[in-house]
Scaffold this motif. Structure first.
Motif, mmCIF file in Angstrom:
data_model
loop_
_atom_site.group_PDB
_atom_site.id
_atom_site.type_symbol
_atom_site.label_atom_id
_atom_site.label_comp_id
_atom_site.label_asym_id
_atom_site.label_seq_id
_atom_site.Cartn_x
_atom_site.Cartn_y
_atom_site.Cartn_z
ATOM 1 N N CYS A 4 1.059 -0.926 -0.184
ATOM 2 C CA CYS A 4 0.349 -0.068 -0.095
ATOM 3 C C CYS A 4 1.023 1.411 -0.084
ATOM 4 O O CYS A 4 0.604 2.092 -0.538
ATOM 5 C CB CYS A 4 -1.003 -0.366 1.050
ATOM 6 N N LEU A 5 2.036 1.528 0.824
ATOM 7 C CA LEU A 5 2.489 2.480 0.446
ATOM 8 C C LEU A 5 4.038 2.638 -0.547
ATOM 9 O O LEU A 5 3.899 3.854 -0.558
ATOM 10 C CB LEU A 5 3.150 2.480 2.253
ATOM 11 N N ASN A 6 3.825 1.117 -1.049
ATOM 12 C CA ASN A 6 4.847 1.045 -2.434
ATOM 13 C C ASN A 6 4.356 2.184 -3.810
ATOM 14 O O ASN A 6 3.090 2.012 -3.276
ATOM 15 C CB ASN A 6 5.372 0.150 -3.058
ATOM 16 N N PRO A 7 4.608 3.141 -4.380
ATOM 17 C CA PRO A 7 3.913 3.271 -5.413
ATOM 18 C C PRO A 7 3.050 2.491 -6.569
ATOM 19 O O PRO A 7 4.130 1.026 -6.501
ATOM 20 C CB PRO A 7 5.028 4.009 -6.583
ATOM 21 N N PRO A 8 2.633 2.634 -6.377
ATOM 22 C CA PRO A 8 1.601 1.582 -7.290
ATOM 23 C C PRO A 8 1.782 1.352 -9.114
ATOM 24 O O PRO A 8 1.856 2.751 -9.307
ATOM 25 C CB PRO A 8 -0.432 2.252 -7.132
ATOM 26 N N LEU A 9 1.377 0.684 -9.276
ATOM 27 C CA LEU A 9 2.139 0.170 -10.472
ATOM 28 C C LEU A 9 1.235 -0.222 -11.587
ATOM 29 O O LEU A 9 -0.634 -0.808 -11.267
ATOM 30 C CB LEU A 9 2.994 -1.261 -10.212
ATOM 31 N N VAL A 10 0.990 0.153 -12.432
ATOM 32 C CA VAL A 10 -0.294 0.093 -13.649
ATOM 33 C C VAL A 10 0.484 0.161 -15.170
ATOM 34 O O VAL A 10 1.518 -0.288 -15.203
ATOM 35 C CB VAL A 10 -0.687 1.359 -13.529
ATOM 36 N N TRP A 11 -0.797 -0.846 -15.661
ATOM 37 C CA TRP A 11 -0.160 -1.632 -16.796
ATOM 38 C C TRP A 11 -0.742 -0.542 -17.944
ATOM 39 O O TRP A 11 -1.985 -0.644 -17.591
ATOM 40 C CB TRP A 11 -0.032 -2.648 -17.433
ATOM 41 N N GLU A 12 -0.844 0.114 -19.094
ATOM 42 C CA GLU A 12 -1.229 0.306 -20.175
ATOM 43 C C GLU A 12 -0.993 0.556 -21.694
ATOM 44 O O GLU A 12 0.845 0.444 -21.739
ATOM 45 C CB GLU A 12 -1.132 2.268 -20.191
ATOM 46 N N ASP A 13 -1.991 -0.379 -22.578
ATOM 47 C CA ASP A 13 -0.870 -0.985 -23.841
ATOM 48 C C ASP A 13 -0.428 -0.046 -24.690
ATOM 49 O O ASP A 13 -1.304 1.322 -24.711
ATOM 50 C CB ASP A 13 -2.095 -1.615 -24.851
ATOM 51 N N GLY A 14 0.500 0.373 -24.799
ATOM 52 C CA GLY A 14 1.144 1.261 -25.847
ATOM 53 C C GLY A 14 2.610 2.346 -24.671
ATOM 54 O O GLY A 14 3.593 3.358 -25.757
ATOM 55 N N PHE A 74 -8.527 2.799 7.164
ATOM 56 C CA PHE A 74 -7.040 2.207 7.190
ATOM 57 C C PHE A 74 -6.376 2.999 6.627
ATOM 58 O O PHE A 74 -5.196 3.194 6.415
ATOM 59 C CB PHE A 74 -7.764 0.673 6.185
ATOM 60 N N ILE A 75 -6.660 3.280 5.161
ATOM 61 C CA ILE A 75 -5.844 4.949 4.719
ATOM 62 C C ILE A 75 -5.888 5.973 5.573
ATOM 63 O O ILE A 75 -3.904 6.068 5.315
ATOM 64 C CB ILE A 75 -6.449 5.566 3.605
ATOM 65 N N THR A 76 -6.168 6.102 6.339
ATOM 66 C CA THR A 76 -5.670 7.227 6.919
ATOM 67 C C THR A 76 -4.623 6.728 8.095
ATOM 68 O O THR A 76 -3.465 7.498 8.508
ATOM 69 C CB THR A 76 -6.660 7.753 8.271
ATOM 70 N N THR A 77 -4.428 5.743 8.762
ATOM 71 C CA THR A 77 -3.646 4.426 9.709
ATOM 72 C C THR A 77 -2.253 4.406 8.676
ATOM 73 O O THR A 77 -1.291 4.729 9.813
ATOM 74 C CB THR A 77 -4.334 3.541 10.383
ATOM 75 N N LEU A 78 -1.983 4.266 7.819
ATOM 76 C CA LEU A 78 -1.194 4.010 7.032
ATOM 77 C C LEU A 78 -0.468 4.900 6.112
ATOM 78 O O LEU A 78 1.029 4.732 6.773
ATOM 79 C CB LEU A 78 -2.441 3.249 5.665
ATOM 80 N N LYS A 79 -1.192 5.977 6.771
ATOM 81 C CA LYS A 79 -0.472 6.987 5.967
ATOM 82 C C LYS A 79 0.168 7.462 7.679
ATOM 83 O O LYS A 79 0.777 8.361 7.316
ATOM 84 C CB LYS A 79 -1.542 8.288 5.587
ATOM 85 N N THR A 80 -0.854 7.284 8.180
ATOM 86 C CA THR A 80 0.523 8.125 10.086
ATOM 87 C C THR A 80 1.404 6.878 10.271
ATOM 88 O O THR A 80 2.749 6.887 10.439
ATOM 89 C CB THR A 80 -1.173 7.706 10.977
ATOM 90 N N ILE A 81 1.096 5.699 9.805
ATOM 91 C CA ILE A 81 2.534 4.988 9.469
ATOM 92 C C ILE A 81 3.598 5.475 8.909
ATOM 93 O O ILE A 81 5.113 5.531 9.589
ATOM 94 C CB ILE A 81 2.135 3.529 9.649
ATOM 95 N N HIS A 82 3.199 5.365 7.911
ATOM 96 C CA HIS A 82 4.511 6.353 7.427
ATOM 97 C C HIS A 82 4.995 7.239 7.647
ATOM 98 O O HIS A 82 6.077 7.501 6.972
ATOM 99 C CB HIS A 82 4.023 6.248 5.267
ATOM 100 N N MET A 83 3.833 8.415 8.168
ATOM 101 C CA MET A 83 4.527 9.634 8.429
ATOM 102 C C MET A 83 5.166 9.575 9.283
ATOM 103 O O MET A 83 6.089 10.007 9.950
ATOM 104 C CB MET A 83 3.162 10.211 8.868
ATOM 105 N N LEU A 84 4.848 8.614 10.232
ATOM 106 C CA LEU A 84 5.812 8.419 11.785
ATOM 107 C C LEU A 84 7.083 7.585 11.071
ATOM 108 O O LEU A 84 8.184 7.617 12.779
ATOM 109 C CB LEU A 84 4.714 7.647 12.491
ATOM 110 N N GLY A 85 7.252 6.804 10.278
ATOM 111 C CA GLY A 85 8.688 6.320 9.347
ATOM 112 C C GLY A 85 8.482 5.265 9.994
ATOM 113 O O GLY A 85 9.259 4.355 9.743
ATOM 114 N N MET A 86 7.219 4.901 10.594
ATOM 115 C CA MET A 86 7.349 3.209 11.451
ATOM 116 C C MET A 86 6.709 2.515 9.831
ATOM 117 O O MET A 86 6.987 1.017 10.510
ATOM 118 C CB MET A 86 6.312 3.177 12.033
#
Length: 413
Positions: free
Chosen positions: A196-206, A262-274
Motif C-alpha cells: 500500500c505504501l509503495n508507488p502503485p503499478l499500472v499497465w497501459e498498452d502502448g 485504514f488509509i488514514t492509519t497507513l498514512k500515519t504509519i508512513h508519516m511516523l517512519g514506522m
C-alpha cells in the motif's frame, strides 16, 4: 506429491489444514523459524503424512539443507515476500520445484518513484527463467488469492468471455471487523505496508508499466454478497506484472478496498517512519520499525474467533464480448469468516489465500498444468482450476456490470 511448506503462520497453517483433506498429498513438511509453531500446525491436522521442521527462511544454506533432508517434489513459500529470493534461489540450486503467493520485492525508481518503475515485483525471479528452464524445474509464482485466483479469472475472461479487453481491474474488499480492536489487520501488516505504501503499478498498452502516487484513483466499488460499497485505491500488486504477459488488455491495475480509516492509519504509519525496513538503533540494539510494528500487532492467524464478516477477491473486466457487444463483469470469490472458522478453524482471509496453492499442487500432480521455467497462473488453462473450487468447499461467480463508456470501435491508449 511430497511438499515442503516454509512458514507456519496463518496461511501455512491453513495450507496444511486444507491439504490434509486431499488424497494426492503423500507427505507434507511444515517448517518455520519457530519450531513449536510448525509443530502446532501439524498437530491440529492429526495426519501421519504431516511433520514439522525448523528453518530460517532468511538463510539460503539453512533452506538448502532442509530441502535436501525433506526431498520434496515442490517447495511452497508461505512467508513474507522479503524471503522470496532466499527460498527461490535455494530451490534453484537444489533443482527443486517452487511455488509462492507473493513475488520478489520491488525497488522504487531512484529519481521518479511516482511515475516510472524501478525494479518491479517479480523481476528478480523472471530474470532467472532461463536457468529454471535449463535445469528442467519450474517456479509457479503469484499463486495465492491475489495474485493467483484473480489471475485465473483474467485468463478465463480472455479465453471464454471477451473478444476485446479494455480494462482489467483487480478489486479486493471486505466488511471484516475484529471485535475489541481498533486496528488489527487480517493479513500480514508487513506485506500490507509493502503493497500500500509503495508507488502503485499500472499497465497501459502502448505505454507499458508505470507508477502513480500511493492511494491514487480513489473510487467506491459495491462488493457483492452484502459486503457493499468500499473505498478502493490503486496499490502495487503482482497481477499488474503478470496479466499483461498473457492477456491482451488495454489497461491493468489493482485496487484495494482499504476504506477511509485504514488509509488514514497507513498514512500515519508512513508519516511516523514506522514503515521503514531499515534498522534504527534502540538502546544499542538494531530494530526495524516495520518489524517492531508487526510484532506489536495481533497475529492475523489468531483473530478468527473475534472476526466477523466476509472477504471478497475478484477481477473486473470491461470490453467486448465474443459477439462484439459491450460487456463488463466482475468475477469473484467470497469467503464468510463464520463459515471458514466453523469448517476449518481458519479465518477467512488466510483460508481464501491458502486454497489456491493446494488446488495448483493438485493440478500439477495430475499433469493438467505443466509449467516450464518461471510461470504465473495465467500461463495455464483457467477452467480446470475453477472446476475444482466447489470440490474444495468454495465457489466463484460472475456479476454483470455497467457497460457505460465502452466503445465498440477499437480503442487507442
Amino acid at each position: 506429491m511430497k511438499a515442503l511448506v516454509i512458514g507456519a503462520g496463518g496461511v501455512g497453517r491453513a495450507i496444511a489444514n486444507i491439504a490434509s483433506r486431499r488424497p494426492f498429498i503423500t507427505s507434507m513438511v511444515i517448517a518455520d523459524r519457530n519450531l513449536s509453531r510448525a509443530e502446532e500446525a501439524v498437530a491440529r491436522v492429526k495426519d501421519p503424512r504431516f511433520s514439522a521442521a525448523e528453518v530460517n527462511a532468511a538463510e539460503l544454506e539453512d533452506i538448502r539443507a532442509l530441502i535436501r533432508k525433506a526431498n520434496p517434489d515442490i517447495v511452497i513459500n508461505a512467508v513474507d515476500p522479503r524471503f522470496v529470493m532466499p527460498i527461490f534461489l535455494a530451490c534453484e540450486i537444489e533443482n527443486t520445484n517452487y511455488m509462492d503467493m507473493a513475488m520478489s520485492l520491488s525497488r522504487p525508481h531512484p529519481h521518479y518513484p511516482n511515475s516510472e518503475t524501478g525494479v518491479k515485483l517479480g523481476d528478480e525471479q523472471f530474470a532467472r527463467d532461463w536457468n529454471w528452464c535449463e535445469r528442467g524445474i519450474y517456479a509457479l509464482v503469484g499463486m495465492g488469492i491475489e495474485p493467483g485466483m484473480s489471475d485465473v479469472f483474467a485468463k478465463y475472461a480472455s479465453d471464454h468471455l471477451f473478444s476485446r479487453i479494455d480494462e482489467v481491474t483487480i478489486l479486493d474488499g471486505s466488511n471484516l471487523v475484529v471485535e475489541g480492536a481498533d486496528f488489527a489487520p487480517s493479513f500480514s501488516i508487513w506485506t500490507t505496508i509493502e503493497e500500500c505504501l509503495n508507488p502503485p503499478l499500472v499497465w497501459e498498452d502502448g505505454r507499458g508499466w508505470f507508477t502513480t502516487e500511493p492511494f491514487s484513483e480513489l473510487e467506491v466499488f459495491d462488493f457483492p454478497e452484502g459486503i457493499g460499497p468500499v473505498e478502493c485505491v490503486n496499490v502495487e500488486h503482482e497481477e499488474v506484472v503478470l496479466i499483461p504477459q498473457k492477456v491482451d488488455a488495454k489497461k491493468v491495475n489493482f485496487k484495494y478496498g482499504l476504506g477511509a480509516q485504514f488509509i488514514t492509519t497507513l498514512k500515519t504509519i508512513h508519516m511516523l517512519g514506522m514503515d521503514r525496513k531499515e534498522t534504527v538503533e534502540v538502546q544499542g540494539h538494531p530494530v526495524s520499525p516495520r518489524d517492531l510494528l508487526a510484532a506489536s500487532l495481533p497475529d492475523p492467524a489468531t483473530l478468527g474467533e473475534r472476526m466477523r464478516g466476509k472477504t471478497c477477491a475478484g477481477t473486473l473486466v470491461k470490453g467486448l464480448d465474443k459477439s462484439g457487444k459491450p460487456y463488463a463483469c466482475y468475477m469473484y470469490n467470497v469467503v464468510d469468516n463464520e463459515w471458514s472458522m466453523a469448517n476449518y478453524g481458519d479465518q477467512a482471509v488466510v483460508w481464501q489465500t491458502a486454497i489456491n496453492p493446494v488446488i495448483a499442487m493438485e493440478l500439477l500432480h495430475k499433469g493438467t498444468w505443466k509449467p516450464e521455467g518461471v510461470n504465473g497462473p495465467e500461463w495455464f488453462d483457467a477452467k480446470p482450476f475453477l472446476d475444482l473450487l466447489e470440490e474444495y468447499g468454495t465457489s466463484w461467480h460472475i456479476r454483470d456490470e455497467s457497460t457505460a463508456g465502452i466503445s465498440v470501435e477499437e480503442l487507442t491508449v
